[in-house]
Each structure stands twice: as C-alpha cells, then as structure tokens.
Design a protein around this motif. Structure first.
Motif, PDB file in Angstrom:
ATOM      1  N   ASP A 380       2.514  -6.340  -5.146  1.00  0.00           N
ATOM      2  CA  ASP A 380       1.425  -6.899  -5.947  1.00  0.00           C
ATOM      3  C   ASP A 380       1.002  -8.276  -5.455  1.00  0.00           C
ATOM      4  O   ASP A 380      -0.121  -8.716  -5.688  1.00  0.00           O
ATOM      5  CB  ASP A 380       1.854  -6.989  -7.426  1.00  0.00           C
ATOM      6  CG  ASP A 380       1.870  -5.612  -8.073  1.00  0.00           C
ATOM      7  OD1 ASP A 380       1.420  -4.661  -7.424  1.00  0.00           O
ATOM      8  OD2 ASP A 380       2.341  -5.490  -9.221  1.00  0.00           O
ATOM      9  N   VAL A 382       0.514  -8.995  -2.479  1.00  0.00           N
ATOM     10  CA  VAL A 382      -0.303  -8.814  -1.273  1.00  0.00           C
ATOM     11  C   VAL A 382      -1.531  -7.995  -1.673  1.00  0.00           C
ATOM     12  O   VAL A 382      -1.561  -6.763  -1.512  1.00  0.00           O
ATOM     13  CB  VAL A 382       0.489  -8.085  -0.166  1.00  0.00           C
ATOM     14  CG1 VAL A 382      -0.312  -8.073   1.139  1.00  0.00           C
ATOM     15  CG2 VAL A 382       1.851  -8.729   0.034  1.00  0.00           C
ATOM     16  N   PRO A 383      -2.548  -8.628  -2.225  1.00  0.00           N
ATOM     17  CA  PRO A 383      -3.726  -7.931  -2.769  1.00  0.00           C
ATOM     18  C   PRO A 383      -4.346  -6.886  -1.851  1.00  0.00           C
ATOM     19  O   PRO A 383      -4.702  -5.789  -2.325  1.00  0.00           O
ATOM     20  CB  PRO A 383      -4.699  -9.078  -3.072  1.00  0.00           C
ATOM     21  CG  PRO A 383      -3.806 -10.250  -3.341  1.00  0.00           C
ATOM     22  CD  PRO A 383      -2.665 -10.103  -2.397  1.00  0.00           C
ATOM     23  N   PRO A 384      -4.528  -7.147  -0.532  1.00  0.00           N
ATOM     24  CA  PRO A 384      -5.152  -6.120   0.317  1.00  0.00           C
ATOM     25  C   PRO A 384      -4.369  -4.808   0.326  1.00  0.00           C
ATOM     26  O   PRO A 384      -4.965  -3.722   0.264  1.00  0.00           O
ATOM     27  CB  PRO A 384      -5.173  -6.785   1.701  1.00  0.00           C
ATOM     28  CG  PRO A 384      -5.157  -8.254   1.416  1.00  0.00           C
ATOM     29  CD  PRO A 384      -4.273  -8.400   0.218  1.00  0.00           C
ATOM     30  N   VAL A 385      -3.039  -4.911   0.407  1.00  0.00           N
ATOM     31  CA  VAL A 385      -2.211  -3.701   0.434  1.00  0.00           C
ATOM     32  C   VAL A 385      -2.269  -3.004  -0.917  1.00  0.00           C
ATOM     33  O   VAL A 385      -2.413  -1.779  -1.009  1.00  0.00           O
ATOM     34  CB  VAL A 385      -0.756  -4.048   0.797  1.00  0.00           C
ATOM     35  CG1 VAL A 385       0.113  -2.792   0.763  1.00  0.00           C
ATOM     36  CG2 VAL A 385      -0.690  -4.703   2.170  1.00  0.00           C
ATOM     37  N   ARG A 386      -2.168  -3.787  -1.975  1.00  0.00           N
ATOM     38  CA  ARG A 386      -2.214  -3.212  -3.311  1.00  0.00           C
ATOM     39  C   ARG A 386      -3.529  -2.472  -3.548  1.00  0.00           C
ATOM     40  O   ARG A 386      -3.530  -1.339  -4.044  1.00  0.00           O
ATOM     41  CB  ARG A 386      -2.052  -4.310  -4.362  1.00  0.00           C
ATOM     42  CG  ARG A 386      -2.298  -3.834  -5.788  1.00  0.00           C
ATOM     43  CD  ARG A 386      -2.145  -4.923  -6.802  1.00  0.00           C
ATOM     44  NE  ARG A 386      -2.516  -4.453  -8.139  1.00  0.00           N
ATOM     45  CZ  ARG A 386      -2.337  -5.152  -9.247  1.00  0.00           C
ATOM     46  NH1 ARG A 386      -1.791  -6.351  -9.197  1.00  0.00           N
ATOM     47  NH2 ARG A 386      -2.704  -4.655 -10.411  1.00  0.00           N
ATOM     48  N   LYS A 387      -4.620  -3.088  -3.193  1.00  0.00           N
ATOM     49  CA  LYS A 387      -5.932  -2.473  -3.417  1.00  0.00           C
ATOM     50  C   LYS A 387      -6.102  -1.201  -2.591  1.00  0.00           C
ATOM     51  O   LYS A 387      -6.697  -0.223  -3.052  1.00  0.00           O
ATOM     52  CB  LYS A 387      -7.037  -3.474  -3.096  1.00  0.00           C
ATOM     53  CG  LYS A 387      -7.117  -4.638  -4.085  1.00  0.00           C
ATOM     54  CD  LYS A 387      -8.224  -5.625  -3.697  1.00  0.00           C
ATOM     55  CE  LYS A 387      -8.306  -6.770  -4.701  1.00  0.00           C
ATOM     56  NZ  LYS A 387      -9.366  -7.755  -4.332  1.00  0.00           N
ATOM     57  N   LEU A 388      -5.565  -1.223  -1.357  1.00  0.00           N
ATOM     58  CA  LEU A 388      -5.670  -0.044  -0.502  1.00  0.00           C
ATOM     59  C   LEU A 388      -4.908   1.132  -1.120  1.00  0.00           C
ATOM     60  O   LEU A 388      -5.427   2.257  -1.184  1.00  0.00           O
ATOM     61  CB  LEU A 388      -5.121  -0.355   0.885  1.00  0.00           C
ATOM     62  CG  LEU A 388      -5.067   0.827   1.869  1.00  0.00           C
ATOM     63  CD1 LEU A 388      -6.477   1.374   2.115  1.00  0.00           C
ATOM     64  CD2 LEU A 388      -4.405   0.410   3.173  1.00  0.00           C
ATOM     65  N   ARG A 391      -6.703   2.384  -4.303  1.00  0.00           N
ATOM     66  CA  ARG A 391      -7.913   3.123  -3.999  1.00  0.00           C
ATOM     67  C   ARG A 391      -7.619   4.521  -3.482  1.00  0.00           C
ATOM     68  O   ARG A 391      -8.227   5.510  -3.917  1.00  0.00           O
ATOM     69  CB  ARG A 391      -8.746   2.328  -2.968  1.00  0.00           C
ATOM     70  CG  ARG A 391     -10.006   3.038  -2.477  1.00  0.00           C
ATOM     71  CD  ARG A 391     -10.855   3.555  -3.645  1.00  0.00           C
ATOM     72  NE  ARG A 391     -11.175   2.496  -4.592  1.00  0.00           N
ATOM     73  CZ  ARG A 391     -11.657   2.708  -5.798  1.00  0.00           C
ATOM     74  NH1 ARG A 391     -11.842   3.962  -6.222  1.00  0.00           N
ATOM     75  NH2 ARG A 391     -11.931   1.688  -6.595  1.00  0.00           N
TER      76      ARG A 391
END
Length: 403
Positions: A380, A382-388, A391
């Motif tokens: 959580d 690491v926003p880019p990884v979480r969002k990926l 999604r």
C-alpha cells in the motif's frame, strides 16, 4: 474485553476484563507459565525427572490458560489481534509440556552448532523453540527439505534476506489482490465471502477458486517471510545455519496429497497436531485415526486463531476444509493398493491441486469472513503497484460478472 469468569477462573486470578499488555501484566500473567515451560524443557532432557514433570504439568496448564484469558495482547486493535492473540501460543505450550511430562526417557539432541559443547541450558532453549524437532530423537518421521542455500554464513544470511524481500512482495501483491475482489465485502471486518451469490454456480466456483489460490499463495508467502526473518535473526545471533533448514519445498509442485502435507508444506506444527489428536485417535483407529486426528487438530488450531479476530467465526468451515484432506489421502492409499502404483506425475498433480483448491475454498472463505485480509497490504505504501494490482483484479472481476 469483558467475559464471564467462572469460579474456577476467578480462583486462579482471571480478571473479569482482559488487562492490556504492559510490564505488570507480562510479569504477573505471561512470565510464570513461560518460565515453567522452560523449566519443563530442562527437566525432559534430564534423567529421572518424570514424576516431577507429571506433577508440574497441571500448574503450567492452569497458569497458561490464566494468561490467555487475562491479557489483551492486541490492545483492542483489530489489525493486531491475529498475530498477538495468546490463545494458540498458550495451546502450544500446554500441548508440548504435556508430551514432555509423560516422556519415558530423556530427550536427546543429535544436532548442535559446529564446534559447540553440550549444554543443558542451550539444549533446553533449542527444544523449547524448535517445534519441528529437527535434530532431536523424538521427531520420528519428520521430513526436512533438501538444503539448497549457500553454506557460507554471510551468503546464507544474504540469501535469506533476499528471499524475505521477495516473499514480502508476493504477500503484499496477493493480499491486495484479494481485497480488490469486491472490496466492500472481502476487506470488511466480517461478513464478506469469496462466494458471490449473484453469479451462476460454475462462475461463482471459478471466482472463489481463483481467490482461494491467491489466498493460499498469500498465506505461504507470509509464513515464508516470517521464517526467513527468524532465520536471519537466529544466524546473526550466532546460531548455525544448519539449525534453520528450509520450511517449504515448492508445495505447488506436489503430485499427491500425502506429498503436499507430509513433505512440501511446512511441518512446524506437525508434532503439535499429532499430540493433540493424532496419537490419541491412533490408539483406537490406527493409521486412519492418526491422519484424521492430525487434520482435526489443525482445524481446531486455525479456528482458535480466527476466533481471536471474530468471535462469531464458524468452526465448520475449518472442519470441512481440513477434514476433507483425510478422505483424499485415504483415496490415494486405496488407489495404490488396487493398482500397485503411487499417485504421481501430471495426473497426480492435477488431482492434488483440484482437491486442495476445491476444499481450500472453505478455508479461505473462513479466513475472509473472519476479516483476516482486512488489514492493509504491504504494498500500500507503493501507490503505482497498488493501483496496478487493483485495476487488473477489478477489471477481471467485472469481466467475470459480465460472462
């Protein structure tokens, strides 16, 4: 946390409300059974102490249960309950000290650090914290995976650290993935389920099975991460790397249920489950009772852990999930007797994974309903990884609902 206190519990000092963990409660409630547990470990490797051990066990059991019912290790925080509840550690202390109490002969340690000299105190400490019994004469039938890590101490620690980092990442990815399936349900404290009643049966089972597979990898990665961390600490404190053999052996490659549960999955709690129910039932039903008893004990153990999260957790999910492993293993034994061939190869792998995933649905559903995946994932931050991850999973879930 308030609870009803019977006269028996009141007599040994259990308060009507659990006290928060602090120095006072540690000294008053937790330290006494732990010290007696360590004393029992010393006694069981010392000749002619059986009578004393038998007399000491009821005291350990009462003090251990007193600690479990008296101290709030989680400080009323939901996120900390599962990892900090005393119920299962206390159950392990009571079970192990019971086995030690009635041992006819002193335990003998066969594996010690290189160039070390025998020490009763060090042997007792090793016994107290070595649940598998690796290096001891009482761990009959224990399988230890083949060592593939470097023998050099420095390289061994680096390897363990890299493994810990990889499994931290896997645990975080899988944890977040589970929470991304209809997050309003699966990430709630309780009441969520991996079974979506709005879907047709076959799609509902496919979806729940996928979540179960992800959940199994999350559990595996979390356990491996913790074991790697403990390994690093132990070796840095001077222990021999040989005292920390591998915990798993690629369980996803199992070609039979017997291989999965007896060799490739971790064996840390094997002896606990055998003592609690495996051995007692084996006296009545032989090998069948041993297997049934071990899985029954495992169901109870996991239910106790989930109950610390949600007091309304239903035992039947753990009972069905773990209990159905026994008939599966019996089926493999019958197949071998009828055909003369062992369950193995590609067919064995398909059979094993199908059986594990099918009944694993009940286990993961029980975990989710108790809120095991409610806490934040490790990625959580690491926003880019979480969002990926969110999604990809949410798009897939949307597609399943559109099928």
């Amino acid at each position: 946390m308030s609870h009803a206190v019977s006269p028996m519990w009141a007599a040994i000092g259990v308060p009507p409300t659990k006290a928060p963990i602090n120095v006072t409660t540690i000294l008053s409630y937790i330290l006494p059974p732990v010290l007696l547990y360590l004393i029992m470990a010393v006694l069981v490797i010392t000749p002619q102490t059986r009578a004393l051990r038998v007399a000491l066990w009821p005291v350990i059991a009462l003090l251990a249960l007193r600690a479990a019912f008296s101290v709030d290790m989680a400080l009323s925080s939901f996120e900390r309950k599962f990892d900090n509840d005393l119920a299962n550690p206390i159950l392990m202390i009571v079970t192990r000290s019971l086995f030690w109490a009635f041992a006819k002969e002193p335990f003998v340690r066969h594996l010690r650090p290189v160039n070390s000299t025998p020490s009763t105190l060090l042997d007792a400490l090793d016994l107290a914290f070595t649940f598998r019994g690796y290096g001891w004469d009482w761990s009959h039938g224990l399988y230890i995976p083949r060592e593939t890590r470097p023998s050099n101490r420095t390289r061994f620690v680096i390897h363990a650290a890299l493994s810990a980092a990889v499994h931290v990442f896997i645990c975080g990815i899988t944890h977040r993935a589970i929470r991304s399936f209809s997050p309003a349900g699966l990430s709630s404290i309780s009441g969520g389920s991996i079974f979506d009643d709005t879907l047709p049966f076959h799609v509902r089972l496919l979806r729940s099975s996928i979540i179960s597979i992800i959940g199994c990898f999350s559990v595996y990665a979390g356990l491996q991460m913790v074991y790697n961390s403990c390994t690093i600490i132990g070796v840095l404190l001077g222990q021999d790397p040989a005292q920390w053999p591998p915990g798993f052996e690629s369980p996803w490659r199992s070609t039979s249920l017997a291989q999965f549960w007896g060799r490739r999955w971790h064996q840390w709690l094997r002896h606990i489950f055998l003592v609690q129910a495996g051995y007692p039932l084996s006296f009545i039903f032989g090998r069948v009772g041993l297997v049934i008893g071990a899985f029954l004990s495992s169901a109870v153990y996991h239910h106790v852990g989930l109950n610390s999260l949600d007091g309304t957790s239903e035992f039947w999910r753990m009972l069905v999930g773990f209990g159905m492993m026994a008939p599966g293993m019996f089926a493999e034994k019958i197949f071998t007797r009828l055909t003369g061939r062992k369950v193995c190869g590609l067919t064995g792998w398909v059979w094993t994974m199908t059986w594990l995933v099918l009944w694993g649905n009940f286990l993961i559903d029980g975990f989710v309903r108790a809120g095991l995946f409610r806490s934040g994932a490790l990625i959580d931050g690491v926003p880019p990884v979480r969002k990926l991850v969110e999604r990809l999973v949410m798009d897939f879930d949307t597609w399943l609902h559109a099928v």
